[in-house]
Design a protein around this motif. Sequence first.
Motif, short mmCIF file in Angstrom:
data_model
loop_
_atom_site.label_atom_id
_atom_site.label_comp_id
_atom_site.label_asym_id
_atom_site.label_seq_id
_atom_site.Cartn_x
_atom_site.Cartn_y
_atom_site.Cartn_z
N TRP A 62 0.79 -1.22 0.00
CA TRP A 62 0.00 0.00 0.00
C TRP A 62 0.83 1.28 0.00
O TRP A 62 0.37 2.32 0.42
N GLN A 63 2.04 1.20 -0.46
CA GLN A 63 2.87 2.40 -0.57
C GLN A 63 3.26 2.63 -2.02
O GLN A 63 3.59 1.69 -2.75
N VAL A 64 3.20 3.88 -2.46
CA VAL A 64 3.69 4.24 -3.79
C VAL A 64 5.21 4.22 -3.72
O VAL A 64 5.82 5.02 -3.01
N VAL A 65 5.81 3.28 -4.44
CA VAL A 65 7.27 3.11 -4.41
C VAL A 65 7.84 3.59 -5.75
O VAL A 65 7.57 3.00 -6.80
N GLU A 66 8.62 4.65 -5.70
CA GLU A 66 9.19 5.24 -6.90
C GLU A 66 10.29 4.32 -7.46
O GLU A 66 11.11 3.79 -6.72
N MET A 67 10.28 4.14 -8.77
CA MET A 67 11.30 3.33 -9.44
C MET A 67 12.48 4.22 -9.82
O MET A 67 12.29 5.33 -10.35
N PRO A 68 13.70 3.77 -9.59
CA PRO A 68 14.87 4.57 -9.95
C PRO A 68 15.10 4.57 -11.47
O PRO A 68 14.53 3.74 -12.19
N PRO A 69 15.93 5.47 -11.97
CA PRO A 69 16.26 5.45 -13.40
C PRO A 69 16.84 4.11 -13.83
O PRO A 69 17.56 3.46 -13.05
N GLY A 70 16.52 3.70 -15.05
CA GLY A 70 17.03 2.44 -15.57
C GLY A 70 15.96 1.37 -15.63
O GLY A 70 14.76 1.66 -15.58
N PHE A 71 16.39 0.11 -15.74
CA PHE A 71 15.49 -1.03 -15.91
C PHE A 71 15.14 -1.61 -14.54
O PHE A 71 16.02 -1.99 -13.78
N ASN A 72 13.84 -1.68 -14.24
CA ASN A 72 13.36 -2.19 -12.97
C ASN A 72 12.54 -3.45 -13.22
O ASN A 72 11.38 -3.38 -13.64
N PRO A 73 13.14 -4.65 -13.01
CA PRO A 73 12.45 -5.90 -13.36
C PRO A 73 11.39 -6.30 -12.35
O PRO A 73 11.52 -6.05 -11.15
N CYS A 74 10.36 -6.94 -12.84
CA CYS A 74 9.31 -7.52 -12.01
C CYS A 74 8.58 -8.57 -12.87
O CYS A 74 8.16 -8.24 -13.98
N PRO A 75 8.45 -9.83 -12.45
CA PRO A 75 8.82 -10.32 -11.12
C PRO A 75 10.32 -10.51 -10.98
O PRO A 75 11.03 -10.70 -11.95
N CYS A 76 10.72 -10.49 -9.71
CA CYS A 76 12.13 -10.69 -9.38
C CYS A 76 12.16 -11.17 -7.93
O CYS A 76 12.29 -10.38 -7.01
N ALA A 77 12.03 -12.49 -7.75
CA ALA A 77 11.81 -13.05 -6.42
C ALA A 77 13.08 -13.14 -5.58
O ALA A 77 13.01 -13.34 -4.37
#
Length: 257
Positions: A131-146
Amino acid sequence: MSAANVIVASDSVHLVSDALVWNTTDQTITAICPKVVMLPHLRCAATIRAEHFIVFQSVSLALSTMAAANFDDFKRAIGKVLQELDGKLTEMGLCSPFEVSVAGVSEEGGPSGFRITTLTRSSGSNQLAPWQVVEMPPGFNPCPCASDADEQEIRSALAAAPATLEKHAIAALAAQRRIAVRDHAAGRTPCWVGGFAQLTTVMRDLTATRIIYRWSDDVVGKHLGRGIAFNQRGLSPTKPAHDVYPPLSTSTISVLA
């Protein structure tokens, strides 16, 4: 749940998603469909990961009908809107975990990517706080990533791929597809990736989406737990890796704003 990668660049933000919907009981494909919600009036787009299709549809509708004047309003309001929706779904007995990844352009701060999830973070997990807005940093942000190992595998695939947006997007999804097969074989819950690769781009004056790759062996009714075909790069042997649409241009994309 499925793939929802976010790329934050200096003048744009991109979502890299796939199209598989599957039965979690018998691991068969039940649909192949886009998972992106286009919100050009707010200069943003979102992709949704959910365990149940009705939850995906409900979240999609909630995002599309939010009372927001721009991306910044949308970002400030999304947490409350999704929590209220989650409460209503719970009352109806339809609640299940979901996660939303958003790409947008802020009037206040320029290109922005963020995620918000309902999932509860377990001890030692890389999962985001709920329930928190989590800002993604510059670059490639993978999901899923367990795990850290999964992230390293995805980033190694990116490093080995040609340095273009489309090839990086396909390489990441192919790595996530390989990880899912390996997880299933090891008895872990897989996060299947396939159907097609969708690249969605948000810029200040443009919101667009297109299909950049298809796994032609993925069809409705296919059992994902056996016989999944891919070469060492996670790409279908029936469709070569170079067979993608041309680079981003107004002649090859669906312009929505």
